[in-house]
Design an enzyme around this catalytic site. Structure first.
Site, PDB file in Angstrom:
ATOM      1  N   SER A  39     -36.852 -34.570  -8.742  1.00  8.72           N
ATOM      2  CA  SER A  39     -37.088 -35.949  -8.336  1.00  8.72           C
ATOM      3  C   SER A  39     -38.018 -36.655  -9.318  1.00  8.72           C
ATOM      4  O   SER A  39     -37.725 -36.721 -10.511  1.00  8.72           O
ATOM      5  CB  SER A  39     -37.619 -35.965  -6.897  1.00  8.72           C
ATOM      6  OG  SER A  39     -37.464 -37.232  -6.313  1.00  8.72           O
ATOM      7  N   ASP A 151     -31.247 -35.942  -4.084  1.00  3.51           N
ATOM      8  CA  ASP A 151     -32.609 -35.599  -4.487  1.00  3.51           C
ATOM      9  C   ASP A 151     -32.844 -34.083  -4.532  1.00  3.51           C
ATOM     10  O   ASP A 151     -32.580 -33.372  -3.563  1.00  3.51           O
ATOM     11  CB  ASP A 151     -33.578 -36.240  -3.490  1.00  3.51           C
ATOM     12  CG  ASP A 151     -35.000 -36.308  -4.000  1.00  3.51           C
ATOM     13  OD1 ASP A 151     -35.566 -35.248  -4.314  1.00  3.51           O
ATOM     14  OD2 ASP A 151     -35.538 -37.419  -4.078  1.00  3.51           O
TER      15      ASP A 151
END
Length: 254
Positions: A39, A151
Site C-alpha cells: 500500500s 490493497d
C-alpha cells in the site's frame, strides 16, 4: 558487506512516516539493498528506489491532485477508478519498469479472486503500485496478471516474506501503532482502528523475525487520511528513529 532489506508497511497518510525513518536510518549509515512494501509502503519504496529524495516524495504524496478524489472518475461499479494514478506514476517512472529502479523492490497486493497475497518484482510498475494501494470499497479493483487486485494490506500489511533469503539483515518498519491511553475514539476513526486492530496480531508476530523492528509509538494519533499532517508525521517518525541510536548501532555491529 552484509546486505540490508527493509519492509515498509501500509498505513495511508501515516506512510509519510517511512520517509522520516529512512532519512534517520541513512544518517546512521543504514541504506537498503532491497525493499518491499504494501500500500503506502509500496509507493514510498518505488519512489525511493527510483532515486527520489524525501522532499521530492513528500511533494508528490501531499499534492492535492494525488490525494483528492475530486480528480478521479467514477467507474462502472460506482467506485472510483485509478486511471488518474496511472498517469501520475507514468510521469515519475518514465520507463515504468522494476528493472529501471536503482534498488530492487517487491510489491504486495491482494488477489481478491483467489484470496491470496501476490508479490511483484517485475512487470508493469505503475499497475503494481496501483494494485497495492487500491483501497477496497473506495476504488475499483485493478485488473492485472489475469486477476483482480486490491490493497496489499488486506492480507499482508508488512511484507517481509519477499525479503527472506534475499538479504543478510532485515528491518521492518510499521507505522500503525495504536494509542491505548485514551478514553474514547471519534466515529470517523473507527474504520481505521478496526482494520488495524484486526491485522495487528499478524504484524506483531513478524517483529521477532526482523533483525531491527521500528514502530513509532502512538501513530494512530494521526488519521489514516490526514495528509494535512504530513509534515508532522514526517518529523515525528524521524525524531523517534533518531532516538533509537543504541538499537541501530547494535544492529549495525551485529
Amino acid at each position: 558487506m552484509k546486505t540490508i532489506g527493509i519492509a515498509l508497511s501500509g498505513g495511508g497518510a501515516r506512510g509519510i512516516a517511512h520517509l522520516g525513518v529512512l532519512k534517520a536510518l541513512k544518517e546512521f549509515g543504514v541504506k537498503p539493498d532491497v525493499l518491499s512494501g504494501s500500500s503506502a509502503g509500496a509507493m514510498v519504496a518505488a519512489f525511493y528506489a527510483a532515486g527520489y529524495d524525501d522532499e521530492q516524495i513528500m511533494k508528490v504524496t501531499t499534492g492535492s491532485r494525488f490525494f483528492s478524489l475530486a480528480h478521479f472518475h467514477i467507474g462502472k461499479t460506482g467506485l472510483f477508478d485509478m486511471k488518474s494514478f496511472e498517469e501520475i506514476y507514468h510521469n515519475y517512472f518514465r520507463e515504468n519498469s522494476f528493472e529501471a529502479l536503482s534498488i530492487p523492490i517487491h510489491i504486495a497486493a491482494t488477489d481478491i479472486v483467489h484470496g491470496v497475497s501476490k508479490y511483484f518484482s517485475t512487470g508493469d510498475l505503475a499497475k503494481c503500485i496501483m494494485a497495492s494501494s487500491c483501497v477496497p470499497t473506495v476504488f475499483e479493483p485493478v485488473e492485472y496478471d489475469g486477476t483482480l487486485l486490491l490493497d496489499g494490506g488486506i492480507l499482508n500489511n508488512l511484507p517481509i516474506e519477499p525479503l527472506i533469503g534475499k538479504c543478510d539483515k532485515l528491518i521492518g518498519i510499521h507505522v500503525n501503532s495504536m494509542r491505548t491511553d485514551q478514553d474514547n475514539i471519534s466515529m470517523k476513526n473507527l474504520p481505521d482502528r478496526t482494520f488495524h486492530l484486526a491485522i495487528s496480531q499478524r504484524e506483531r508476530a513478524k517483529a521477532s523475525k526482523c533483525d531491527l523492528f521500528i514502530e513509532p509509538v502512538n501513530m494512530s494519533q494521526f488519521g489514516m487520511f490526514e495528509i494535512n499532517h504530513a509534515e508532522e508525521i514526517y518529523k515525528y517518525a524521524y525524531e523517534y528513529t533518531k532516538g533509537m541510536k543504541a538499537e541501530i548501532e547494535n544492529f549495525m555491529a551485529g
